[in-house]
Every structure is written in structure tokens, then in C-alpha cells.
Design a protein around this motif. Structure first.
Motif, short mmCIF file in Angstrom:
data_model
loop_
_atom_site.label_atom_id
_atom_site.label_comp_id
_atom_site.label_asym_id
_atom_site.label_seq_id
_atom_site.Cartn_x
_atom_site.Cartn_y
_atom_site.Cartn_z
N ASP A 1 4.88 14.20 -9.63
CA ASP A 1 5.99 15.16 -9.62
C ASP A 1 7.13 14.80 -10.59
O ASP A 1 8.22 15.36 -10.52
CB ASP A 1 6.52 15.41 -8.21
CG ASP A 1 7.16 14.18 -7.57
OD1 ASP A 1 7.51 13.23 -8.28
OD2 ASP A 1 7.30 14.19 -6.33
N GLY A 2 6.90 13.83 -11.47
CA GLY A 2 7.86 13.53 -12.52
C GLY A 2 8.98 12.57 -12.15
O GLY A 2 9.90 12.37 -12.92
N ARG A 3 8.89 11.93 -10.99
CA ARG A 3 9.94 10.99 -10.57
C ARG A 3 9.60 9.54 -10.93
O ARG A 3 10.38 8.64 -10.61
CB ARG A 3 10.15 11.05 -9.05
CG ARG A 3 10.67 12.36 -8.53
CD ARG A 3 10.80 12.32 -6.99
NE ARG A 3 9.49 12.16 -6.37
CZ ARG A 3 9.15 11.17 -5.53
NH1 ARG A 3 10.02 10.26 -5.17
NH2 ARG A 3 7.92 11.10 -5.02
N ILE A 4 8.49 9.30 -11.59
CA ILE A 4 8.01 7.92 -11.79
C ILE A 4 9.00 7.06 -12.57
O ILE A 4 9.25 5.91 -12.21
CB ILE A 4 6.59 7.89 -12.42
CG1 ILE A 4 6.02 6.47 -12.41
CG2 ILE A 4 6.60 8.44 -13.83
CD1 ILE A 4 5.58 6.00 -11.07
N ALA A 5 9.59 7.59 -13.62
CA ALA A 5 10.52 6.78 -14.44
C ALA A 5 11.72 6.35 -13.62
O ALA A 5 12.13 5.18 -13.67
CB ALA A 5 10.95 7.57 -15.67
N PRO B 1 0.82 -1.23 0.00
CA PRO B 1 0.00 0.00 0.00
C PRO B 1 0.86 1.27 0.00
O PRO B 1 0.54 2.25 -0.68
CB PRO B 1 -0.81 -0.11 1.30
CG PRO B 1 -0.85 -1.57 1.59
CD PRO B 1 0.47 -2.12 1.12
N ARG B 2 1.94 1.27 0.75
CA ARG B 2 2.83 2.43 0.80
C ARG B 2 3.53 2.64 -0.54
O ARG B 2 3.69 3.78 -0.99
CB ARG B 2 3.85 2.25 1.92
CG ARG B 2 4.71 3.49 2.12
CD ARG B 2 5.54 3.39 3.36
NE ARG B 2 4.65 3.45 4.53
CZ ARG B 2 4.94 2.94 5.72
NH1 ARG B 2 6.09 2.34 5.91
NH2 ARG B 2 4.10 3.05 6.72
N LEU B 3 3.95 1.56 -1.18
CA LEU B 3 4.60 1.67 -2.49
C LEU B 3 3.65 2.28 -3.52
O LEU B 3 4.05 3.16 -4.28
CB LEU B 3 5.10 0.31 -2.97
CG LEU B 3 5.71 0.29 -4.37
CD1 LEU B 3 6.97 1.16 -4.43
CD2 LEU B 3 6.02 -1.14 -4.79
N ILE B 4 2.41 1.83 -3.54
CA ILE B 4 1.44 2.36 -4.49
C ILE B 4 1.22 3.86 -4.25
O ILE B 4 1.19 4.66 -5.20
CB ILE B 4 0.10 1.58 -4.41
CG1 ILE B 4 0.31 0.11 -4.82
CG2 ILE B 4 -0.98 2.24 -5.24
CD1 ILE B 4 0.88 -0.12 -6.20
N ASP B 5 1.12 4.27 -2.99
CA ASP B 5 0.99 5.70 -2.68
C ASP B 5 2.21 6.48 -3.15
O ASP B 5 2.09 7.55 -3.74
CB ASP B 5 0.80 5.92 -1.17
CG ASP B 5 -0.56 5.47 -0.67
OD1 ASP B 5 -1.47 5.23 -1.50
OD2 ASP B 5 -0.72 5.33 0.57
N ASP B 6 3.40 5.92 -2.90
CA ASP B 6 4.64 6.58 -3.32
C ASP B 6 4.72 6.72 -4.83
O ASP B 6 5.13 7.76 -5.36
CB ASP B 6 5.84 5.78 -2.80
CG ASP B 6 7.16 6.42 -3.17
OD1 ASP B 6 7.34 7.63 -2.96
OD2 ASP B 6 8.04 5.69 -3.69
#
Length: 176
Positions: A78-82, A66-71
Motif C-alpha cells: 500500500d505504499g507505506r514501506i519507505a 513474524p508480525r513485523l515481516i507481515d506488516d
């Protein structure tokens, strides 16, 4: 790993767990599912495997799902997904604790599929869950995503199925 209590009544097969601790399944880029009711030590055993993998010079990341999905949702905004997805793909053993606490929404399904796709056949993933694997399909919520996610996660997974009463209750009783 040295502190694993094999005397606790939870259905832990010592030979199987010793084989999992050796880490051949990690070297083979396979998965592991530790399943059982709350309090039987799923997270603790997953962390013991993670510690042993670290001792064997493997990179390990532990996170609650659950925490990973929120993160990941924040990282997408904010553009950090990649960069975040790339780091998840590189770790030798990814431990996803608390799989199945709540149904997955569309965003969670998408992120989870991408993580598992990047890791499949290249790295190992360990999940812990209170739910039996037979209920995971419905939990994912979309049949197409469920097929894809479970194919990548369960297809080559070892399963450690535990049972019994919560070990937390016996700890509380002993302390009283």
C-alpha cells in the motif's frame, strides 16, 4: 528490571545482565542476542532491558519478527514501506522477538537485511531466539543474504544464552 528473578535456574549471569541494563551497548550501537529454550524468559528479559532503556530516555520498539515481516509486506503493497523502514531505522533500540520460528522467505530476507543495514553502527538491535546462532545461517535460507544479515547482526553482538526448564510450568504448578 527490578523484578528480574536471578534465583530461577536458567543460567542468567547477574553481573552480565546488570551491565546490559546499564545500556552502554546501546550507546555504542551494538546488538544483543538472547537465546534459549521456550519459557526461560527471553522475551521478558528483553522487555526489561527495553523498559530500562525507556527510563534512560531512549526510544524503544518491541515487535515479534513474524508480525513485523507481515506488516512490512502489507506496507509494501500500500505504499507505506519507505516511511515504515525510516521509522525502524530511527528507534534507538529495536527488539525483534521470536527470531527463527520459521524459515525466512525472499521477501522477509530482503526486509530484514534492509532494516539491519539501516541500523548497523547507528542504532542497537536486540533479538530473542530459541535457536542457537549456529542454526541461523540455514534458517535465513540464502547464503548471500545469510552472510550479509548475520554480519550486521552478530558481528558486534553480545550474547545472553539461557537454559533450563520453562518458567511457565513452575508458575502453573504454583498456581494449582
Amino acid at each position: 528490571p527490578e523484578d528480574v528473578d536471578y534465583r530461577a535456574v536458567r543460567g542468567l549471569d547477574r553481573r552480565l545482565f546488570d551491565r546490559l541494563l546499564k545500556g552502554d551497548w546501546i550507546a555504542a550501537h551494538e546488538s544483543l542476542a538472547i537465546i534459549g529454550p521456550a519459557g526461560v524468559g527471553k522475551s521478558w528479559l528483553a522487555c526489561a532491558i527495553g523498559h530500562k532503556a525507556c527510563r534512560d530516555n531512549r526510544s524503544v520498539l518491541y515487535t515479534r519478527l513474524p508480525r513485523l515481516i507481515d506488516d512490512l509486506s502489507l506496507a509494501k503493497g500500500d505504499g507505506r514501506i519507505a516511511a515504515r523502514m525510516k521509522s525502524l531505522a530511527r528507534v534507538d533500540l529495536l527488539i525483534l522477538d521470536d527470531w527463527g520460528l520459521e524459515p525466512l522467505d525472499g521477501n522477509a530476507r530482503h526486509h530484514l537485511l534492509e532494516i539491519l543495514e539501516d541500523r548497523y553502527g547507528r542504532r542497537s538491535t536486540l533479538v530473542t531466539s530459541q535457536l542457537p546462532v549456529a542454526r541461523w545461517f540455514d534458517l535465513i535460507g540464502d547464503p548471500t543474504y545469510a552472510d550479509a544479515i548475520l554480519d550486521r547482526l552478530i558481528h558486534n553482538a553480545h550474547r545472553l544464552e539461557l537454559s533450563g526448564e520453562s518458567m511457565r510450568r513452575s508458575t502453573i504448578s504454583a498456581a494449582a
